[in-house]
Scaffold this active site. Structure first.
Site, PDB file in Angstrom:
ATOM      1  N   SER A  68     -11.290  -6.103   7.715  1.00 14.19           N
ATOM      2  CA  SER A  68     -12.404  -5.613   6.887  1.00 14.19           C
ATOM      3  C   SER A  68     -12.939  -6.783   6.115  1.00 14.19           C
ATOM      4  CB  SER A  68     -11.901  -4.622   5.847  1.00 14.19           C
ATOM      5  OG  SER A  68     -11.981  -3.337   6.300  1.00 14.19           O
ATOM      6  N   ARG A 110      -1.096  -5.994  12.582  1.00 12.32           N
ATOM      7  CA  ARG A 110      -2.026  -5.348  13.518  1.00 12.32           C
ATOM      8  C   ARG A 110      -2.534  -6.339  14.559  1.00 12.32           C
ATOM      9  NH1 ARG A 110      -5.612  -0.787  10.551  1.00 12.32           N
ATOM     10  NH2 ARG A 110      -3.843   0.420   9.765  1.00 12.32           N
ATOM     11  N   ARG A 146       0.551   2.817  12.901  1.00 16.95           N
ATOM     12  CA  ARG A 146      -0.230   1.608  12.595  1.00 16.95           C
ATOM     13  C   ARG A 146      -0.354   1.305  11.103  1.00 16.95           C
ATOM     14  NH1 ARG A 146      -5.983   3.215  12.287  1.00 16.95           N
ATOM     15  NH2 ARG A 146      -6.012   5.468  12.384  1.00 16.95           N
ATOM     16  N   HIS A 147       0.436   1.999  10.285  1.00 10.85           N
ATOM     17  CA  HIS A 147       0.439   1.715   8.845  1.00 10.85           C
ATOM     18  C   HIS A 147       1.819   1.279   8.370  1.00 10.85           C
ATOM     19  CE1 HIS A 147      -3.212   4.243   8.916  1.00 10.85           C
ATOM     20  NE2 HIS A 147      -3.596   3.389   7.979  1.00 10.85           N
ATOM     21  N   GLU A 173      -8.771  -0.618  13.514  1.00 10.69           N
ATOM     22  CA  GLU A 173      -9.344  -1.614  12.611  1.00 10.69           C
ATOM     23  C   GLU A 173      -8.364  -2.766  12.438  1.00 10.69           C
ATOM     24  OE1 GLU A 173     -10.522  -0.216   8.590  1.00 10.69           O
ATOM     25  OE2 GLU A 173      -9.631  -2.137   7.997  1.00 10.69           O
ATOM     26  N   ARG A 190       0.850  -1.188   0.000  1.00  7.92           N
ATOM     27  CA  ARG A 190       0.000   0.000   0.000  1.00  7.92           C
ATOM     28  C   ARG A 190       0.883   1.234   0.000  1.00  7.92           C
ATOM     29  NH1 ARG A 190      -5.469  -1.663   2.377  1.00  7.92           N
ATOM     30  NH2 ARG A 190      -5.514  -3.768   1.515  1.00  7.92           N
ATOM     31  N   GLU A 195       0.633   4.051   1.076  1.00  8.29           N
ATOM     32  CA  GLU A 195       0.060   5.010   2.025  1.00  8.29           C
ATOM     33  C   GLU A 195       1.040   6.175   2.141  1.00  8.29           C
ATOM     34  OE1 GLU A 195      -2.735   4.113   3.826  1.00  8.29           O
ATOM     35  OE2 GLU A 195      -2.722   1.930   4.006  1.00  8.29           O
TER      36      GLU A 195
HETATM   37  P1  AMO Z   1      -8.489  -3.454   4.047  1.00  2.00           P
HETATM   38  O1  AMO Z   1      -7.927  -2.505   3.064  1.00  2.00           O
HETATM   39  O2  AMO Z   1      -9.334  -2.882   5.142  1.00  2.00           O
HETATM   40  O3  AMO Z   1      -9.391  -4.545   3.330  1.00  2.00           O
HETATM   41  O4  AMO Z   1      -7.316  -4.294   4.697  1.00  2.00           O
HETATM   42  C1  AMO Z   1      -7.593  -5.373   5.569  1.00  2.00           C
HETATM   43  C2  AMO Z   1      -6.744  -5.276   6.818  1.00  2.00           C
HETATM   44  O5  AMO Z   1      -5.351  -5.250   6.491  1.00  2.00           O
HETATM   45  C3  AMO Z   1      -4.636  -4.433   7.385  1.00  2.00           C
HETATM   46  N1  AMO Z   1      -3.982  -3.349   6.648  1.00  2.00           N
HETATM   47  C4  AMO Z   1      -2.816  -2.788   6.987  1.00  2.00           C
HETATM   48  N2  AMO Z   1      -1.963  -3.025   7.994  1.00  2.00           N
HETATM   49  C5  AMO Z   1      -0.861  -2.276   8.070  1.00  2.00           C
HETATM   50  N3  AMO Z   1      -0.546  -1.305   7.191  1.00  2.00           N
HETATM   51  C6  AMO Z   1      -1.351  -1.019   6.157  1.00  2.00           C
HETATM   52  N4  AMO Z   1      -1.029  -0.060   5.300  1.00  2.00           N
HETATM   53  C7  AMO Z   1      -2.569  -1.777   6.019  1.00  2.00           C
HETATM   54  N5  AMO Z   1      -3.582  -1.761   5.146  1.00  2.00           N
HETATM   55  C8  AMO Z   1      -4.425  -2.728   5.539  1.00  2.00           C
HETATM   56  C9  AMO Z   1      -5.664  -3.898   8.381  1.00  2.00           C
HETATM   57  C10 AMO Z   1      -6.946  -3.998   7.619  1.00  2.00           C
HETATM   58  O6  AMO Z   1      -8.058  -4.106   8.475  1.00  2.00           O
HETATM   59  N6  AMO Z   1      -9.818  -6.632   0.394  1.00  2.00           N
HETATM   60  C11 AMO Z   1     -10.167  -6.142   1.723  1.00  2.00           C
HETATM   61  C12 AMO Z   1     -10.432  -7.276   2.687  1.00  2.00           C
HETATM   62  C13 AMO Z   1     -11.675  -8.082   2.365  1.00  2.00           C
HETATM   63  O7  AMO Z   1     -12.744  -7.470   2.196  1.00  2.00           O
HETATM   64  O8  AMO Z   1     -11.570  -9.302   2.314  1.00  2.00           O
HETATM   65  C14 AMO Z   1      -9.036  -5.279   2.229  1.00  2.00           C
HETATM   66  O9  AMO Z   1      -7.924  -5.322   1.769  1.00  2.00           O
HETATM   67  O10 AMO Z   1      -5.655  -4.749   9.511  1.00  2.00           O
END
Ligand code: AMO
Ligand code: ATP
Length: 433
Positions: free
Chosen positions: A359, A407, A219-220, A356, A211, A213
């Protein structure tokens, strides 16, 4: 080393060869001690200067800390020794001498900031507490895999170099793939969905997601480990049940198999969450956040939950809970709406408690609706033809979720920074090591 004995296995009466690192040297005059550390613990080696060969005493006491050594000798009971036993050595061999200037002190006597620790992970992981985090992380992954197998799902691996994004176009890392534009995958979302229509039906994947970001937060990560699940003939309730089972299995595995690691991290009463995770609708969630009075502005239907809102709700509800029935407009195109209300999605999040963790949702499996959804979100359905076309050939109703591995470890252990749960984190500032 065939004849190596781990320090934890050295018993009085044994003649052993231990191999490890020179953790500490204490010279008290007539007597000196070398503490040797290996992956199982530490052991004291005693040097009585008057009674031992000078070369032996010199090899064992003039060695730089953190050098790799082997020590052969007899194990004796000694109640003053830290572990109740010590080695009276016959030989000491320095296998790899360490530089006297260490960038980080593995004995933990001198604190190091996170950045120094991450730059010197090898040394950092010689510390019991740091090592404990990664032993626990490994146990989390083991228990999660076992739970998925018990749920009857098959482990899959999907490509990480892909042609399209899934979780919103702005957070993609573009790469060049033989002259063609490609991306690092943000989520196995589309591939895992394609598998529920295959003979596999129920699948999971544990793998990296990427990602881009922009923000640098505790937390990212820009590369994270996603624990994904997807099942044919599941609705969002079934998916939440499976999610709850898997998250609890991770806690139970750690509670059962990581006592030493938990102790090293200072946990006295680590427990798996008990009882059902409450399921709160999005509407209730915003009402409860508004009622806390913690936000300057009241939330209204359709708002995403701001970080302070998640914090206020977490303090209010505590532990793990789901937020269900999100507005369709803030959930991705692949999430199915409720049949009786198009504004309301089947999407859910699991919170732990103010961050979170997961998801998920039920997916749109009807071809025409799926293609309409792309258009509504301003995406070109043609670019996703490899995915959508399979919805024309018998795609069952299905649901699933994605759980952030780091997480999970972070919230489980109360780590302040997600980077502590990754060996070599990738963030805005960090591309190596
Ligand atoms: P989402 O984008 O919410 O959903 O990602 C799911 C979970 O992945 C973790 N996460 C991260 N952890 C650390 N750094 C990041 N940049 C990061 N991005 C995401 C979180 C988050 O809740 N396709 C959907 C899932 C689905 O619907 O099956 C998805 O990717 O814990
Ligand atoms: P010195 O003559 O220089 O005092 P010594 O050989 O007489 O040295 P001791 O007086 O026996 O040594 O011990 C010095 C310190 O080391 C004491 O505090 C003692 O408790 C401790 N000590 C001695 N032997 C051990 C051992 N095997 N394990 C741990 N501590 C020990």
């Amino acid at each position: 080393m065939e004849d190596r004995t781990y320090t934890a296995d050295a018993e009085p009466g044994d003649t052993v060869t231990v191999a490890g690192w020179a953790h500490e040297i204490r010279d008290l005059g007539g007597i000196a001690f070398l503490i040797v550390r290996d992956t199982t613990g530490k052991i004291q080696v005693k040097f009585e200067k008057d009674e031992m060969d000078d070369d032996l005493v010199d090899a064992g006491t003039n060695v730089n800390r953190e050098s790799v050594v082997t020590v052969t000798g007899d194990v004796e009971e000694e109640e003053r020794a830290p572990t109740g036993v010590e080695i009276v050595p016959d030989s000491v061999e320095v296998i790899a001498e360490a530089d006297p200037e260490l960038p980080l002190d593995p004995s933990g006597k001198v604190d190091a900031d996170l950045s120094t620790r991450l730059d010197n992970r090898t040394l950092d992981l010689r510390k019991e507490e740091t090592k404990a985090i990664f032993e626990i992380r490994a146990e989390v992954l083991r228990s999660v895999r076992e739970a998925f197998r018990e749920l009857g799902s098959t482990e899959i691996n999907t490509p990480k170099i892909v042609a399209t994004g899934t979780e919103g176009g702005t957070e993609l890392f573009p790469i060049t793939y033989f002259g063609q534009e490609a991306f690092m995958n943000q989520s196995p979302q589309l591939f895992k969905q394609l598998m529920v229509g295959s003979g596999l039906e129920r699948v999971f994947e544990i793998g990296p997601i990427f990602r881009a970001e922009e923000h640098n937060t505790p937390r990212h990560l820009n590369e994270a480990t996603s624990i994904d699940f997807e099942s044919a003939f599941f609705d969002h309730h079934d998916a939440m049940d499976a999610c709850e089972t898997v998250v609890k299995a991770a806690y139970e595995g750690v509670a059962e198999n990581c006592q030493d690691e938990l102790e090293a991290l200072g946990y006295e009463d680590f427990e798996a969450p008990e009882g059902e995770f409450p399921r709160l609708s999005y509407e209730e969630a915003i009402e409860r956040i508004n009622a806390t009075g913690e936000l300057d502005e009241q939330l209204v239907w359709g708002d995403d939950l701001p970080t302070e809102g998640e914090k206020a709700l977490g303090d209010d509800v505590g532990s793990h809970y789901f937020i269900t029935d999100w507005p369709s407009e803030i959930k991705p195109f692949y999430i199915k709406d409720h049949d009786d209300d198009e504004q309301l999605s089947t999407g859910f999040d699991l919170m732990a408690p103010s961050m979170e963790l997961v998801s998920g949702g039920q997916r749109e499996h009807r071809y025409d609706r799926l293609v309409d959804g792309f258009e509504q979100q301003g995406l070109d359905p043609d670019a996703f033809e490899y995915y959508t076309k399979m919805f024309k050939y018998g795609m069952p109703p299905h649901a699933g979720w994605g759980l952030g591995g780091e997480r999970l470890v972070m919230t489980m252990l109360g780590l302040e920074n997600i980077r502590e749960a990754v060996l070599f984190p990738r963030d805005r500032q960090r591309l190596s090591p």
